[in-house]
Enzyme design. Structure first.
Site, PDB file in Angstrom:
ATOM      1  N   GLN A  50       1.976  -4.676 -10.179  1.00 54.10           N
ATOM      2  CA  GLN A  50       1.802  -6.197 -10.366  1.00 54.10           C
ATOM      3  C   GLN A  50       0.661  -6.423  -9.774  1.00 54.10           C
ATOM      4  O   GLN A  50      -0.131  -7.487  -9.614  1.00 54.10           O
ATOM      5  CB  GLN A  50       2.887  -6.224  -9.374  1.00 54.10           C
ATOM      6  N   GLU A 118      -3.553  -7.152   0.393  1.00 54.01           N
ATOM      7  CA  GLU A 118      -2.855  -5.911   0.681  1.00 54.01           C
ATOM      8  C   GLU A 118      -2.933  -4.888   1.220  1.00 54.01           C
ATOM      9  O   GLU A 118      -4.264  -5.023   2.710  1.00 54.01           O
ATOM     10  CB  GLU A 118      -2.425  -5.247  -0.570  1.00 54.01           C
ATOM     11  N   HIS A 234       6.694   2.726  -1.693  1.00 53.73           N
ATOM     12  CA  HIS A 234       6.855   1.632  -1.175  1.00 53.73           C
ATOM     13  C   HIS A 234       7.627   0.944  -0.426  1.00 53.73           C
ATOM     14  O   HIS A 234       8.809   1.165  -1.371  1.00 53.73           O
ATOM     15  CB  HIS A 234       6.458   0.508  -3.590  1.00 53.73           C
ATOM     16  N   ARG A 281       1.147   0.779   3.426  1.00 58.81           N
ATOM     17  CA  ARG A 281       1.966   1.579   2.691  1.00 58.81           C
ATOM     18  C   ARG A 281       3.197   2.274   3.678  1.00 58.81           C
ATOM     19  O   ARG A 281       4.421   2.240   3.450  1.00 58.81           O
ATOM     20  CB  ARG A 281       1.821   1.823   0.905  1.00 58.81           C
ATOM     21  N   HIS A 343       7.136   5.689  -5.800  1.00 63.82           N
ATOM     22  CA  HIS A 343       6.392   4.476  -5.784  1.00 63.82           C
ATOM     23  C   HIS A 343       4.923   5.751  -6.987  1.00 63.82           C
ATOM     24  O   HIS A 343       4.761   5.226  -7.601  1.00 63.82           O
ATOM     25  CB  HIS A 343       6.036   3.896  -4.961  1.00 63.82           C
ATOM     26  N   ARG A 378      -2.158   6.252  -0.326  1.00 63.59           N
ATOM     27  CA  ARG A 378      -2.907   5.800  -0.982  1.00 63.59           C
ATOM     28  C   ARG A 378      -3.142   3.764  -0.448  1.00 63.59           C
ATOM     29  O   ARG A 378      -1.779   3.779  -0.287  1.00 63.59           O
ATOM     30  CB  ARG A 378      -2.575   5.226  -2.841  1.00 63.59           C
TER      31      ARG A 378
HETATM   32  C1  SIN Z   1       1.521  -3.777  -4.877  1.00 70.68           C
HETATM   33  O1  SIN Z   1       1.756  -4.796  -6.101  1.00 70.68           O
HETATM   34  O2  SIN Z   1       2.671  -4.018  -4.519  1.00 70.68           O
HETATM   35  C2  SIN Z   1       2.117  -2.511  -6.184  1.00 70.68           C
HETATM   36  C3  SIN Z   1       0.001  -1.948  -6.082  1.00 70.68           C
HETATM   37  C4  SIN Z   1      -0.249  -0.548  -5.759  1.00 70.68           C
HETATM   38  O3  SIN Z   1       0.552   0.112  -5.597  1.00 70.68           O
HETATM   39  O4  SIN Z   1      -1.178  -0.658  -5.406  1.00 70.68           O
END
Ligand code: SIN
Length: 508
Positions: A50, A118, A234, A281, A343, A378
């Protein structure tokens, strides 16, 4: 005798990594066979991405990106591989994604890219197509593959094993799901790009096909793997009963959304005062998990509506809005129930800077590979870029060393019995594997639970080996056996590593 084919290059899997290497080689005139497990070649982890792809933010440099990757990866990443990604990535986004296959990333009114941020990123540098970047990429990629004169795209074929001659890879054996016959494909070079394994966990953001097929094949062929204990969870997967696979992108937190309790109080201020919801994350997933455990909750929530204007939510996250609304949650007015879920595999088949593995003539790319970029955790939105950058390098390596003839060896036919293992039994085993992985090899791990998990999974593995030889080969049976093998591999790696780092957390 099973069917036999030969080709110059065999690519197993057609997400961004397999698709990129196949298309680039085919563009240079090399005959390529691409094999995909499903009948819908877009079905891959790439399709479900996404957030987007890391590009170059307006005040960005490769050094800043490399630093962010190293920090997110708990300094366990291989700096050489990280620098390759940071230096070669942005140009490839332009050359391949934008110009070659024609992905239209979102732009602002002033014509600049709409950069998102992010967790763990110090710069807004992620480009996206609303909240369905993977769909936009995979649709264009598969269209280009399917219409290419040098590409033979074989659908509905499950990879069984590599064909090996001593220390060389000669191709692969596949099950043609339609005819239920095996097919041997011999190639000068074989590329493994089968994706990850997170769907062997009860709660996962991955499609069902992410069951570790490639990793299990590598294990049976004695190919080097590493870092399997670093399974990334995730933080925010939509919580539904029965278990959901729908991800709520980290980009919503990048746009301001917060993780909250039922009464709307924020959670991350307590755990990470500085970075809060934009912590990496591994940190956020662990905090949510601990909060859930501490208060015996089913889930926490994401609050979009208190922090992001409704218009922005609708424009920027239309897919998340629609999917949640279909499940009865209006994200412009209500809190979204979320839990962490498996994830991404940071480890995998060891691949060098050209994608080469420990088996001659075999390359590994994308999530199944461990290039060293992802370290112990990651950095968000780097995986599509990693798949593409190393695919480009593998392509260069193959052009420079194309190999001589396709070597063909006589193989014994795989005996195919006429008894089918009942689907209910397959599904019972799969549920058991998922439950063991989630409860004993999950976000927080202890020696006792890991030992228990190894024992149970190894026992199951023996039973499945028996079924595998005695019953008709089907995609489900092959996948189940691979899922169990992968479960054993991950659990043993987690048991062997007593040091908590990144997404591997031991509490013995
Ligand atoms: C996300 O959209 O949160 C997932 C992106 C990713 O896993 O790098």
């Amino acid at each position: 005798m099973s069917n036999m084919q030969k080709t110059d290059v065999l690519v197993i899997g057609c997400g961004i990594a397999g698709g990129t290497v196949a298309l680039k080689l085919a563009d240079k005139g090399i005959p390529v066979t691409v094999v995909t497990r499903t009948n819908e070649p877009v079905e891959s982890n790439t399709y479900y991405a996404q957030g987007g792809v890391v590009y170059k933010g307006e005040k960005d440099t490769p050094e800043k990106l490399a630093q962010d990757i190293m920090k997110a990866g708990a300094d366990h990443s291989d700096l050489k591989a990280v620098n390759i990604l940071a230096n070669e990535g942005p140009e490839l986004v332009e050359e391949f994604l934008i110009k070659r296959i024609g992905v239209s990333f979102d732009k602002l009114a002033n014509g600049h890219f709409s950069f998102a941020k992010e967790g763990g990123h110090t710069e807004p540098r992620i480009i996206h197509v609303a909240d369905a970047t993977g769909v936009a990429i995979e649709d264009e990629l598969v269209d280009s593959l399917a219409s290419h004169p040098n590409i033979n795209l074989l659908k509905g074929m499950t990879a069984i094993d590599f064909i090996k001659n001593k220390d060389k890879c000669l191709g692969g054996i596949f099950l043609d799901q339609k005819t239920e016959k095996t097919i041997q494909i011999f190639a000068k070079k074989t590329i493994l790009a089968t994706g990850g394994f997170s769907s062997i966990y009860l709660h996962t953001a991955n499609p069902a096909g992410a069951r570790g097929d490639g990793l299990a094949m590598a294990e049976r062929a004695g190919i080097k793997v590493k870092d399997l204990e670093y399974v990334q969870f995730h933080p925010t997967v939509f919580h539904m009963i029965p278990e959901s696979r729908f991800l709520i992108s980290e980009a919503v937190r990048g746009a301001g959304a917060r993780i909250v309790k039922a009464d709307g109080t924020t959670v991350m201020d307590y755990y990470d005062k500085e970075r809060k919801d934009m912590a990496t994350r591994d940190v956020v997933a662990r905090c949510i998990y601990e909060e859930i455990e501490k208060h015996n909750l089913e889930h926490l929530y994401l609050d979009l509506y208190s922090y992001i204007p409704k218009k922005t939510i609708l424009e920027r996250f239309p897919n998340i809005y629609k999917t949640c609304l279909n499940c009865g949650v209006d994200i412009t007015k209500e809190l979204v129930p979320v839990i962490p879920a498996a994830h991404y595999a940071c480890g995998g088949v060891v691949a060098d800077e050209w994608g080469r593995t420990s088996l001659e003539n075999l390359y590994a790319l994308g999530e199944v590979a461990c290039t060293g970029v992802q370290g112990a955790n990651r950095l968000a939105s780097t995986s599509l870029l990693e798949g593409m950058v190393f695919a480009n390098r593998t392509q260069q390596d193959i052009l420079e060393n194309p190999g001589n003839n396709v070597e063909i060896v006589e193989l014994e036919d795989i005996e195919i019995s006429k008894k089918y293992l009942p689907l209910a039994m397959i599904s019972r085993y799969m549920k058991k594997i998922k439950s063991i992985m989630w409860h004993h090899v999950g976000i927080i791990r202890t020696i006792k639970e890991l030992k228990m998990a190894v024992e149970e999974l190894e026992e199951m593995s023996k039973e499945l080996d028996y079924y595998y030889t005695e019953f008709e080969l089907t995609d489900d049976l092959i996948g189940l056996r691979n899922a169990c093998t992968t479960g054993v591999m991950v659990t043993k790696a987690a048991l062997a590593n007593e040091q908590s780092l990144g997404c591997h957390c031991r509490r013995d």
